[in-house]
Design an enzyme around this catalytic site. Structure first.
Site, PDB file in Angstrom:
ATOM      1  N   ASP A 135       0.850  -1.209   0.000  1.00 32.44           N
ATOM      2  CA  ASP A 135       0.000   0.000   0.000  1.00 32.44           C
ATOM      3  C   ASP A 135       0.882   1.254   0.000  1.00 32.44           C
ATOM      4  O   ASP A 135       0.593   2.243  -0.682  1.00 32.44           O
ATOM      5  CB  ASP A 135      -0.901   0.051   1.244  1.00 32.44           C
ATOM      6  CG  ASP A 135      -2.064  -0.937   1.182  1.00 32.44           C
ATOM      7  OD1 ASP A 135      -2.301  -1.525   0.112  1.00 32.44           O
ATOM      8  OD2 ASP A 135      -2.737  -1.105   2.228  1.00 32.44           O
ATOM      9  N   ARG A 188      13.399  23.014 -31.983  1.00 32.60           N
ATOM     10  CA  ARG A 188      13.385  22.296 -33.258  1.00 32.60           C
ATOM     11  C   ARG A 188      12.469  23.012 -34.258  1.00 32.60           C
ATOM     12  O   ARG A 188      11.305  23.294 -33.937  1.00 32.60           O
ATOM     13  CB  ARG A 188      12.885  20.871 -33.004  1.00 32.60           C
ATOM     14  CG  ARG A 188      12.619  20.053 -34.239  1.00 32.60           C
ATOM     15  CD  ARG A 188      13.888  19.499 -34.807  1.00 32.60           C
ATOM     16  NE  ARG A 188      13.618  18.513 -35.844  1.00 32.60           N
ATOM     17  CZ  ARG A 188      14.532  18.111 -36.714  1.00 32.60           C
ATOM     18  NH1 ARG A 188      15.758  18.597 -36.657  1.00 32.60           N
ATOM     19  NH2 ARG A 188      14.226  17.207 -37.620  1.00 32.60           N
ATOM     20  N   GLU A 246       5.356  -4.141  -8.450  1.00 31.06           N
ATOM     21  CA  GLU A 246       4.498  -3.822  -7.275  1.00 31.06           C
ATOM     22  C   GLU A 246       3.026  -3.973  -7.639  1.00 31.06           C
ATOM     23  O   GLU A 246       2.164  -3.221  -7.158  1.00 31.06           O
ATOM     24  CB  GLU A 246       4.855  -2.461  -6.670  1.00 31.06           C
ATOM     25  CG  GLU A 246       6.273  -2.507  -6.117  1.00 31.06           C
ATOM     26  CD  GLU A 246       6.571  -1.540  -5.014  1.00 31.06           C
ATOM     27  OE1 GLU A 246       5.630  -1.040  -4.371  1.00 31.06           O
ATOM     28  OE2 GLU A 246       7.765  -1.307  -4.766  1.00 31.06           O
TER      29      GLU A 246
HETATM   30  N1  COS Z   1      -3.565  -4.517   3.916  1.00 34.07           N
HETATM   31  C1  COS Z   1      -3.709  -5.403   4.925  1.00 34.07           C
HETATM   32  N2  COS Z   1      -4.143  -6.666   4.734  1.00 34.07           N
HETATM   33  C2  COS Z   1      -4.486  -7.030   3.487  1.00 34.07           C
HETATM   34  C3  COS Z   1      -4.381  -6.153   2.386  1.00 34.07           C
HETATM   35  C4  COS Z   1      -3.904  -4.850   2.635  1.00 34.07           C
HETATM   36  N3  COS Z   1      -3.741  -3.962   1.647  1.00 34.07           N
HETATM   37  N4  COS Z   1      -4.751  -6.788   1.265  1.00 34.07           N
HETATM   38  C5  COS Z   1      -5.117  -8.038   1.646  1.00 34.07           C
HETATM   39  N5  COS Z   1      -4.929  -8.171   2.985  1.00 34.07           N
HETATM   40  C6  COS Z   1      -5.239  -9.351   3.804  1.00 34.07           C
HETATM   41  C7  COS Z   1      -6.724  -9.656   3.691  1.00 34.07           C
HETATM   42  O1  COS Z   1      -7.446  -8.926   4.657  1.00 34.07           O
HETATM   43  C8  COS Z   1      -6.769 -11.126   3.933  1.00 34.07           C
HETATM   44  O2  COS Z   1      -6.690 -11.365   5.338  1.00 34.07           O
HETATM   45  P1  COS Z   1      -7.531 -12.556   6.016  1.00 34.07           P
HETATM   46  O3  COS Z   1      -6.994 -13.806   5.400  1.00 34.07           O
HETATM   47  O4  COS Z   1      -7.226 -12.397   7.469  1.00 34.07           O
HETATM   48  O5  COS Z   1      -8.954 -12.298   5.657  1.00 34.07           O
HETATM   49  C9  COS Z   1      -5.476 -11.625   3.314  1.00 34.07           C
HETATM   50  O6  COS Z   1      -4.596 -10.494   3.259  1.00 34.07           O
HETATM   51  C10 COS Z   1      -5.664 -12.191   1.924  1.00 34.07           C
HETATM   52  O7  COS Z   1      -6.231 -11.162   1.126  1.00 34.07           O
HETATM   53  P2  COS Z   1      -6.961 -11.474  -0.258  1.00 34.07           P
HETATM   54  O8  COS Z   1      -8.011 -12.531  -0.058  1.00 34.07           O
HETATM   55  O9  COS Z   1      -7.383 -10.184  -0.859  1.00 34.07           O
HETATM   56  O10 COS Z   1      -5.753 -12.129  -1.089  1.00 34.07           O
HETATM   57  P3  COS Z   1      -5.676 -12.600  -2.591  1.00 34.07           P
HETATM   58  O11 COS Z   1      -4.921 -13.859  -2.653  1.00 34.07           O
HETATM   59  O12 COS Z   1      -7.018 -12.516  -3.264  1.00 34.07           O
HETATM   60  O13 COS Z   1      -4.644 -11.517  -3.256  1.00 34.07           O
HETATM   61  C11 COS Z   1      -3.960  -9.534  -4.335  1.00 34.07           C
HETATM   62  C12 COS Z   1      -4.787 -10.207  -3.246  1.00 34.07           C
HETATM   63  C13 COS Z   1      -4.231 -10.039  -5.733  1.00 34.07           C
HETATM   64  C14 COS Z   1      -4.353  -8.082  -4.209  1.00 34.07           C
HETATM   65  C15 COS Z   1      -2.440  -9.690  -3.991  1.00 34.07           C
HETATM   66  O14 COS Z   1      -2.025 -11.024  -4.214  1.00 34.07           O
HETATM   67  C16 COS Z   1      -1.561  -8.772  -4.790  1.00 34.07           C
HETATM   68  O15 COS Z   1      -1.421  -7.603  -4.437  1.00 34.07           O
HETATM   69  N6  COS Z   1      -0.919  -9.308  -5.828  1.00 34.07           N
HETATM   70  C17 COS Z   1       0.104  -8.563  -6.548  1.00 34.07           C
HETATM   71  C18 COS Z   1       1.398  -8.786  -5.843  1.00 34.07           C
HETATM   72  C19 COS Z   1       2.378  -7.748  -6.151  1.00 34.07           C
HETATM   73  O16 COS Z   1       2.098  -6.559  -6.119  1.00 34.07           O
HETATM   74  N7  COS Z   1       3.582  -8.192  -6.428  1.00 34.07           N
HETATM   75  C20 COS Z   1       4.634  -7.328  -6.711  1.00 34.07           C
HETATM   76  C21 COS Z   1       5.838  -7.880  -6.058  1.00 34.07           C
HETATM   77  S1  COS Z   1       6.540  -6.860  -4.936  1.00 34.07           S
HETATM   78  S2  COS Z   1       7.786  -5.880  -6.089  1.00 34.07           S
END
Ligand code: COS
Length: 381
Positions: A240, A268, A363
């Site tokens: 985030d 230019r 990200e």
């Molecule tokens: N802040 C706090 N907690 C969070 C959150 C956030 N922004 N987003 C998700 N969570 C928590 C959820 O509340 C959930 O918790 P519970 O299991 O206790 O309910 C848990 O994490 C799983 O969340 P969710 O069900 O949304 O997970 P998904 O597997 O559906 O994945 C996405 C969510 C697709 C958003 C995530 O995998 C993602 O961001 N993927 C991209 C990854 C990325 O950016 N990679 C870049 C690499 S770093 S350079």
């Protein structure tokens, strides 16, 4: 050179920090950025110098030797660095946003003393390892193992595209124990931590991106961050914050492409007139400037919301997707305005074009950002 559009209403502190970042970027980064790009050279000495000035501690609280900046001020400084070289900016962004935020929020006082202080003082460069060869967008599918062995943790697995992974002193590594995903603070001199050779990338060539092999990396128990099994949420919170850094990196890239285009179109001449006098060119420049301003305004609005302590998950994704697509669009127009020169390495806009692309990918891809925004529209859905 500055844009016609400066962020409005800066406080005295903000102005001083922006000036410091801008002067550093103008004298110590921008003149060398094309050469670093050609040689794929990671300028650790420049990062260290930025660290000594406090730029590796922008998001760490003052009690842990950081600058304790609000998010808007942090982003203002980062934009200046990104406008000079997006590769230097990404190292700063990852370090300040992800491992720093994760330690600030979930580190024990002892972990903060031991790890965060060094990071904030600029003595320790940190990175983040979440992605794996088979889990990118689906981050929760990661397979790196963390096994408890007496009073130690043993990590094994493979990570992909770890920014700073071959140059950092410390990495925040995500791994799965029997209770779920955990975050670990991993010193990169730990036996079994093996970075691959730097990836040969399209853009951001002067940033360090590596695959990591973790071969039974043994860590004392107190290197686990927060609670076992809660690491995925911590990583998402880190992202985030991180996504605002990438949004402003995109703003910096786009702004620089605009600045170069404005100057070039005044200079230019074709058909007996400077390019800027052609209405077709004016329309392009006007749309470029509008998108730079809109991307910055949205990113700062989200940062302000974050500084008020409100949730920003979907808004950070909005800023990231909007700004990165703006940067790709603006740099594409810049290459077009420069014509044949735009396609040449001797002119600056082709690098900006190549650097912009990854902001739509890392990200979280633009598609993942849209999923997060859409989920935010149906919070209980
Ligand atoms: N802040 C706090 N907690 C969070 C959150 C956030 N922004 N987003 C998700 N969570 C928590 C959820 O509340 C959930 O918790 P519970 O299991 O206790 O309910 C848990 O994490 C799983 O969340 P969710 O069900 O949304 O997970 P998904 O597997 O559906 O994945 C996405 C969510 C697709 C958003 C995530 O995998 C993602 O961001 N993927 C991209 C990854 C990325 O950016 N990679 C870049 C690499 S770093 S350079």
């Amino acid at each position: 050179m500055s844009t016609a559009i400066e962020p409005p209403g800066l406080s005295e502190t903000q102005r001083q920090i922006v000036e410091l970042a801008r002067e550093f970027a103008r004298t110590k980064i921008e003149p060398f950025a094309a050469e670093w790009d050609r040689r794929a050279y990671f300028a650790r000495d420049v990062i260290d110098e930025l660290g000594r000035l406090g730029f590796l501690g922008m998001c760490a609280p003052e009690e842990y030797d950081g600058m304790g900046l609000d998010t808007v001020t942090y982003l203002l400084a980062l934009e200046e660095i990104a406008a000079a070289d997006a590769s230097v900016a990404v190292s700063l962004s990852i370090h300040n946003a992800i491992p720093t935020t994760m330690l600030v929020r979930h580190g024990s006082p002892a972990q903060k003393d031991r790890f965060l202080k060094g990071m904030a003082r600029g003595e320790v460069l940190a990175g983040f390892a979440l992605s794996e060869p088979e889990s990118g967008s689906d981050a929760a599918a990661l397979r790196t193992r963390a096994v408890r062995d007496g009073d130690a943790w043993v990590l094994s697995g493979a990570k992909a595209w770890a920014t700073n992974g071959g140059t950092a002193d410390l990495m925040m590594v995500m791994a799965r124990s029997e209770r779920g995903i955990c975050a670990f603070v991993v010193p990169t001199d730990a036996p079994g931590y093996r970075p691959g050779k730097p990836e040969d990338k399209m853009g951001l060539r002067a940033s360090n991106t590596v695959a990591l092999a973790l071969e039974d990396v043994r860590l004392p128990a107190d290197h686990l961050l927060g609670e076992e099994g809660e690491g995925f949420g911590y990583a998402m919170e880190g992202l985030d914050a991180g996504r605002l850094g990438i949004a402003v990196q995109a703003v910096g890239i786009a702004r620089r492409a605009l600045e170069h285009s404005v100057a070039y179109c005044a200079e230019r001449r074709q058909f007996g007139r400077p390019l800027r006098e052609f209405q077709g060119v004016q329309f392009k420049l006007a749309d470029m400037a509008t998108r730079v301003e809109a991307a910055r305004a949205l990113t700062h609005a989200v940062a302000t919301r974050r500084d008020r302590g409100e949730g920003t998950t979907m808004q950070a994704s909005m800023a990231k997707v909007f700004a990165s697509e703006a940067a790709m669009w603006v740099t594409t127009q810049a290459v077009q305005l420069f014509g044949g020169y735009g396609y040449m390495r001797d002119f600056p806009v082709e690098k900006l074009f190549r650097d912009a692309k990854v902001t739509e990918i890392y990200e979280g891809t633009s598609e993942i950002q849209r999923i997060i925004v859409a989920r935010g529209l149906y919070p209980r859905g």
